[in-house]
Design a protein around this motif. Structure first.
Motif, mmCIF file in Angstrom:
data_model
loop_
_atom_site.group_PDB
_atom_site.id
_atom_site.type_symbol
_atom_site.label_atom_id
_atom_site.label_comp_id
_atom_site.label_asym_id
_atom_site.label_seq_id
_atom_site.Cartn_x
_atom_site.Cartn_y
_atom_site.Cartn_z
ATOM 1 N N LEU A 97 2.113 5.145 -16.575
ATOM 2 C CA LEU A 97 2.173 5.531 -15.161
ATOM 3 C C LEU A 97 3.228 4.678 -14.460
ATOM 4 O O LEU A 97 3.434 3.519 -14.836
ATOM 5 N N PRO A 98 3.876 5.249 -13.430
ATOM 6 C CA PRO A 98 4.892 4.470 -12.704
ATOM 7 C C PRO A 98 4.276 3.342 -11.859
ATOM 8 O O PRO A 98 3.076 3.374 -11.550
ATOM 9 N N ASP A 99 5.118 2.408 -11.466
ATOM 10 C CA ASP A 99 4.690 1.286 -10.606
ATOM 11 C C ASP A 99 4.204 1.807 -9.246
ATOM 12 O O ASP A 99 4.710 2.817 -8.747
ATOM 13 N N ASN A 100 3.274 1.064 -8.640
ATOM 14 C CA ASN A 100 2.896 1.265 -7.218
ATOM 15 C C ASN A 100 2.530 2.713 -6.860
ATOM 16 O O ASN A 100 2.969 3.225 -5.827
ATOM 17 N N THR A 101 1.751 3.358 -7.715
ATOM 18 C CA THR A 101 1.437 4.774 -7.443
ATOM 19 C C THR A 101 -0.061 5.042 -7.344
ATOM 20 O O THR A 101 -0.465 6.168 -7.077
ATOM 21 N N VAL A 102 -0.882 4.020 -7.592
ATOM 22 C CA VAL A 102 -2.331 4.227 -7.668
ATOM 23 C C VAL A 102 -2.998 3.478 -6.507
ATOM 24 O O VAL A 102 -2.644 2.341 -6.213
ATOM 25 N N ASP A 103 -3.958 4.145 -5.857
ATOM 26 C CA ASP A 103 -4.700 3.484 -4.773
ATOM 27 C C ASP A 103 -5.933 2.756 -5.286
ATOM 28 O O ASP A 103 -6.348 1.734 -4.725
ATOM 29 N N VAL A 104 -6.563 3.344 -6.327
ATOM 30 C CA VAL A 104 -7.828 2.786 -6.833
ATOM 31 C C VAL A 104 -7.811 2.854 -8.360
ATOM 32 O O VAL A 104 -7.610 3.932 -8.929
ATOM 33 N N ALA A 105 -8.012 1.695 -9.013
ATOM 34 C CA ALA A 105 -8.083 1.675 -10.480
ATOM 35 C C ALA A 105 -9.500 1.291 -10.897
ATOM 36 O O ALA A 105 -10.021 0.263 -10.448
ATOM 37 N N LEU A 106 -10.088 2.125 -11.744
ATOM 38 C CA LEU A 106 -11.479 1.907 -12.155
ATOM 39 C C LEU A 106 -11.564 1.863 -13.674
ATOM 40 O O LEU A 106 -10.787 2.539 -14.366
#
Ligand code: SAM
Length: 256
Positions: A97-106
C-alpha cells in the motif's frame, strides 16, 4: 518472499480456519468498536485471516482493505466479504500500500506473527496518515494461549527464526515497541470465552481448525499423543468442561 514467509503462508492455509475465526469474533467486535470508523475513512485490516475485522469495518460503510500473507485466507476472505472489502495478498513487513493513505489500521491476533515487530510497525506507520489510528490485539503472557504455547514448547522446541508472538502480550514490551512510531498509547485487557464441553472436544476442535496445533503435533512425532493429553489436562485438570476466559490486550495508538 523468504522461506519462513512462504511456510507461514502455507501453514495458515493448511487448516479450516473458520472455526477459530468464529471463536475470535468478540475480539473483532471490540477492535472495530474501539476505533469506530467514520464515513470517508480508509480502514486496513492486516493479517486479516478470513476477514473477521474487515467485514465488521465494512459494515460501518467505509472503504476497507484487507491484507494477508496466505493465499488461501485471501481467497476465503474474498468469498466471505464480497466486493465490500478489497483483498490483497501481502506481508505485514512489506505492506503493498502507498504511504499516508490509511486512516485506521487494525489487526486481530495478526501482526503478532511478524518475525520482525519493528519492521511491521514501521510499515503500519508508513501507510497510516499522520494522526491515523492503530488498534491491535495480542494474547496476554499469562492467559490460556500463552500457557498452552509454553506447554507445547516442552514437546516441540521453538524455531528461533519464528515470530515471538507472545512478546506482544507484555504491556511493557508493547508500549516500548509502539512508542517510536505512535503516541497516545492505551492498553485494555479483555477476554474471549474458550469453552468446550470436554477437553477432548477441545483437542478435536484444534485438529479440525488449528493449523498451528496440527503442525505442532506433527513436529512432536512419537510424543504427539502425550502432548495432546497434556493439553487436555492443562485445559481441564478434572476432565470436566473447559471454561477458560482467554485474555488478550487491545492496544490503541495514534500515528506520530
Ligand atoms: C490467528 S490468524 C488471525 C486472522 C484474523 N485477523 C482473525 O482475527 O481471525 C493470523 C493470520 O495472520 C496471517 N499472517 C501471518 N503472518 C503474516 C504476515 N507476515 N503478513 C501478513 N499476514 C500474516 C495468517 O495468514 C493468518 O491469517
Amino acid at each position: 518472499m523468504t522461506d519462513g514467509k512462504k511456510s507461514a503462508a502455507q501453514l495458515w492455509g493448511s487448516a479450516d480456519y473458520s472455526g477459530l475465526a468464529k471463536r475470535l469474533e468478540p475480539a473483532a467486535d471490540a477492535l472495530v468498536d474501539a476505533v469506530a470508523p467514520r464515513a470517508g475513512e480508509h480502514v486496513l485490516d492486516v493479517a486479516a485471516g478470513t476477514g473477521n475485522v474487515a467485514i465488521r469495518a465494512a459494515a460501518c460503510g467505509v472503504k476497507v482493505t484487507a491484507v494477508d500473507i496466505a493465499p488461501r485466507m485471501v481467497q476465503l476472505g474474498r468469498e466471505r466479504t464480497g466486493p465490500a472489502v478489497e483483498w490483497i495478498e501481502g506481508d505485514v513487513e512489506d505492506l503493498p500500500l502507498p504511504d499516508n493513505t490509511v486512516d485506521v489500521a487494525l489487526s486481530a491476533f495478526g501482526v503478532i506473527f511478524a518475525p520482525r515487530p519493528d519492521v511491521a510497525l514501521a510499515q503500519l506507520r508508513r501507510v497510516l496518515k499522520p494522526g491515523g489510528r492503530i488498534a491491535l490485539t495480542a494474547w496476554t503472557t499469562d492467559g490460556y494461549v500463552a500457557q498452552r504455547a509454553r506447554l507445547i514448547r516442552l514437546f516441540v522446541p521453538p524455531d528461533p527464526a519464528a515470530a515471538d508472538s507472545l512478546s506482544w502480550g507484555d504491556p511493557e514490551i508493547l508500549e516500548q515497541r509502539l512508542a517510536t512510531e505512535f503516541t497516545g498509547i492505551t492498553i485494555e485487557r479483555l477476554a474471549v470465552p474458550w469453552h468446550f464441553d470436554s477437553p477432548q472436544q477441545m483437542t478435536s476442535f484444534y485438529e479440525a481448525h488449528s493449523a498451528a496445533y496440527r503442525a505442532a503435533k506433527q513436529a512432536a512425532g512419537d510424543r504427539a499423543q502425550e502432548m495432546a493429553a497434556a493439553i487436555e489436562q492443562q485445559a481441564s485438570p478434572d476432565g470436566g468442561p473447559v471454561r477458560w476466559e482467554s485474555t488478550y490486550l487491545l492496544v490503541q495508538a495514534l500515528a506520530r
